[in-house]
Design an enzyme around this catalytic site. Structure first.
Site, PDB file in Angstrom:
ATOM      1  N   TYR A 146      41.025 -25.964-112.931  1.00 32.04           N
ATOM      2  CA  TYR A 146      41.083 -26.818-112.162  1.00 32.04           C
ATOM      3  C   TYR A 146      40.276 -28.149-111.970  1.00 32.04           C
ATOM      4  O   TYR A 146      38.777 -27.179-112.123  1.00 32.04           O
ATOM      5  CB  TYR A 146      41.846 -27.076-111.229  1.00 32.04           C
ATOM      6  CG  TYR A 146      41.626 -28.229-110.209  1.00 32.04           C
ATOM      7  CD1 TYR A 146      42.771 -29.908-110.138  1.00 32.04           C
ATOM      8  CD2 TYR A 146      41.730 -28.403-108.795  1.00 32.04           C
ATOM      9  CE1 TYR A 146      43.198 -30.237-109.838  1.00 32.04           C
ATOM     10  CE2 TYR A 146      41.735 -29.613-108.242  1.00 32.04           C
ATOM     11  CZ  TYR A 146      42.396 -30.917-108.614  1.00 32.04           C
ATOM     12  OH  TYR A 146      42.882 -31.510-107.916  1.00 32.04           O
ATOM     13  N   ASP A 241      31.293 -25.547-114.090  1.00 30.13           N
ATOM     14  CA  ASP A 241      32.486 -26.048-112.778  1.00 30.13           C
ATOM     15  C   ASP A 241      32.321 -24.846-111.679  1.00 30.13           C
ATOM     16  O   ASP A 241      32.453 -24.440-111.544  1.00 30.13           O
ATOM     17  CB  ASP A 241      34.023 -26.536-113.552  1.00 30.13           C
ATOM     18  CG  ASP A 241      34.446 -27.147-111.773  1.00 30.13           C
ATOM     19  OD1 ASP A 241      33.939 -27.006-110.656  1.00 30.13           O
ATOM     20  OD2 ASP A 241      35.300 -28.215-112.096  1.00 30.13           O
ATOM     21  N   LYS A 269      31.417 -28.613-102.925  1.00 31.12           N
ATOM     22  CA  LYS A 269      31.961 -28.251-100.893  1.00 31.12           C
ATOM     23  C   LYS A 269      30.475 -27.593-100.247  1.00 31.12           C
ATOM     24  O   LYS A 269      30.656 -28.599-100.209  1.00 31.12           O
ATOM     25  CB  LYS A 269      33.360 -26.592-101.971  1.00 31.12           C
ATOM     26  CG  LYS A 269      33.688 -27.316-102.386  1.00 31.12           C
ATOM     27  CD  LYS A 269      35.017 -26.778-102.456  1.00 31.12           C
ATOM     28  CE  LYS A 269      36.309 -26.842-103.727  1.00 31.12           C
ATOM     29  NZ  LYS A 269      37.664 -28.003-102.910  1.00 31.12           N
TER      30      LYS A 269
END
Ligand code: HOZ
Length: 435
Positions: A146, A241, A269
């Site tokens: 994702y 990623d 994050k």
């Protein structure tokens, strides 16, 4: 004492009238596990508290940013100090340079960085840059990884999309999806075949170096280096990623752990210290193609937001403390070992598969090994739902999805570990009914 839920149920019913599905991000809903999510009032350290007054040991950690635990004092102090000077200027600041310098110092492959406001934006922008630099349109993406919800990535996507059974979303133009070429995670031969079938057409291989959105799936021996070598052979860029793994599995990210250098890296994050943030960075000769130096356009009103930069900087300072990652590893290892033992005691030790990379882990309700989305997606959903609800009732807050990671923070105490393992004993007994 039984968990109280009346206030959450009322609040969630009200929310569902004005917010789609009662949430602002689909994975927060309990679609895969059933029931009503607790509505959260506050969080501190390792604990999160709902509006009914139930307190849980939290392993969602905001889906990753809360590596120090919630409302960590240095981060709160930094945010307070920053907001007193205004919360956005639309102009350069010194603090964004400080955080950029910290990121560049931490991650060897990054010479220059650009801050954005979310992980989605980071990956979307990095891929545009890769396409702009190479003059190629196609990307290779792993099934079950994702990378946020931009069009090109909502194809066989993990995380909430897989949880809801919509890994490929309506609304994604056929053209955007057609340029995304799919391969199973850990399948190097598959990547090689695609690159050979599409000579000079693939801009980038995009991958989570440790997959954290189909549960946790580790790269097999040589996988990441193999991707590096294939990309070099085919003049294709390698994008890691690291929105989840960056500063979580080590200060240098997964790339530091495995010693493989991507061309571009995406972050989010943790680098925002629980404030909205994202970033992408990499080799200077690639990054220099971004506007205003180069022609590849990318922008954002709130990019480099001073409160987020301050929170990120304060967080990274804590992570640099001597022994930080060693302690996090020790606590994470104890939790995983204790939970595995609890599964064995419940009679399902050989029927479950634990995957862990440092402070990110997950339990699949299948014997495994789980090495890709095909092997992750056969996890027994009824057993997972029973386990999830038993953990919640016992006071342990996990993500309501088989495809999200259980995340540990520096605020988790020995008492939390013991409490979690006890709860897991009951949860695995509940899951055993379905296995
Ligand atoms: N990257 C997060 C999932 N692992 C995002 C959470 C969300 O979709 O809200």
């Amino acid at each position: 004492m039984a968990r109280r839920t009346e206030k959450s149920e009322t609040a969630f019913a009200h929310a569902s009238k004005v917010l789609v599905g009662g949430v602002n991000s689909p994975v927060r809903a309990f679609a895969a596990v059933g029931g009503t999510p607790p509505v959260i009032a506050k969080a501190k350290g390792s604990q999160i508290t709902d509006i009914d007054g139930n307190t849980y040991v939290d392993y969602v950690c905001g889906y990753g940013p809360a590596i120090l635990g919630h409302a960590s004092e240095p981060v709160v102090t930094a945010i307070n100090k920053a907001v007193r000077n205004g919360t956005t200027y639309g102009a350069p600041t010194e603090i964004e340079t400080k955080l950029a310098s910290a990121v560049v110092a931490a991650i060897e492959s990054i010479d220059q960085v650009r801050f954005v406001s979310s992980g989605t934006e980071a990956v979307m922008s990095a891929v545009r840059l890769a396409r702009g630099v190479t003059g190629r349109d196609k990307i290779i993406k792993c099934i079950g990884c994702y990378h946020g919800h931009a069009d090109s990535f909502l194809v066989a996507a993990g995380s909430g999309a897989a949880t809801l059974g919509t890994p490929s979303s309506p609304g994604v133009p056929a053209g955007a999806a057609a340029a995304t070429l799919l391969v199973e995670y850990n399948d190097l031969a598959g990547v090689q075949a695609i690159l050979e079938e599409n000579p000079t057409e693939v801009a980038a291989v995009l991958v989570e170096p440790i997959a954290g959105n189909m549960g946790v799936v580790l790269p097999g021996p040589g996988y990441l280096q193999g991707l590096r070598d294939l990309c070099d052979t085919h003049d294709t860029l390698l994008i890691f990623d690291e929105v989840i793994t960056g500063f979580r599995v080590g200060y240098g990210g997964a790339q530091g752990l495995y010693g493989v250098r991507p061309d571009l890296t995406t972050l989010g994050k943790i680098i925002g210290g629980c404030m909205p943030v994202g970033a992408f960075g990499g080799r200077a000769d690639i990054m220099q193609n971004l506007a205003p130096i180069g022609d590849v356009y990318q922008a954002g009103t709130l990019s480099g937001n001073p409160a987020a930069m301050a929170a990120g900087l304060a967080t990274l300072a804590e992570l640099r403390e001597e022994g930080f990652y060693e302690r996090l590893e020790a606590v994470s290892g104890e939790i995983a070992a204790g939970m595995q033992a609890a599964a064995t005691d419940a009679g399902i030790g050989s029927k479950v598969c634990f995957n862990r990379a440092g402070a990110m882990m997950c339990c699949f309700f299948t014997p495994g090994p789980v090495t890709d989305f095909a092997s992750a997606s056969v996890s027994n959903p009824k057993a997972h739902a029973a386990y999830f609800h038993a953990m919640l009732d016992a006071g342990v807050y996990l993500a309501p999805s088989q495809f999200e990671a259980m995340l540990v923070s520096a605020a988790h105490t020995d008492a939390d570990v013991e409490f979690t393992i006890q709860a897991a004993g009951r949860a695995f007994a509940a899951a055993a009914e379905f296995m």
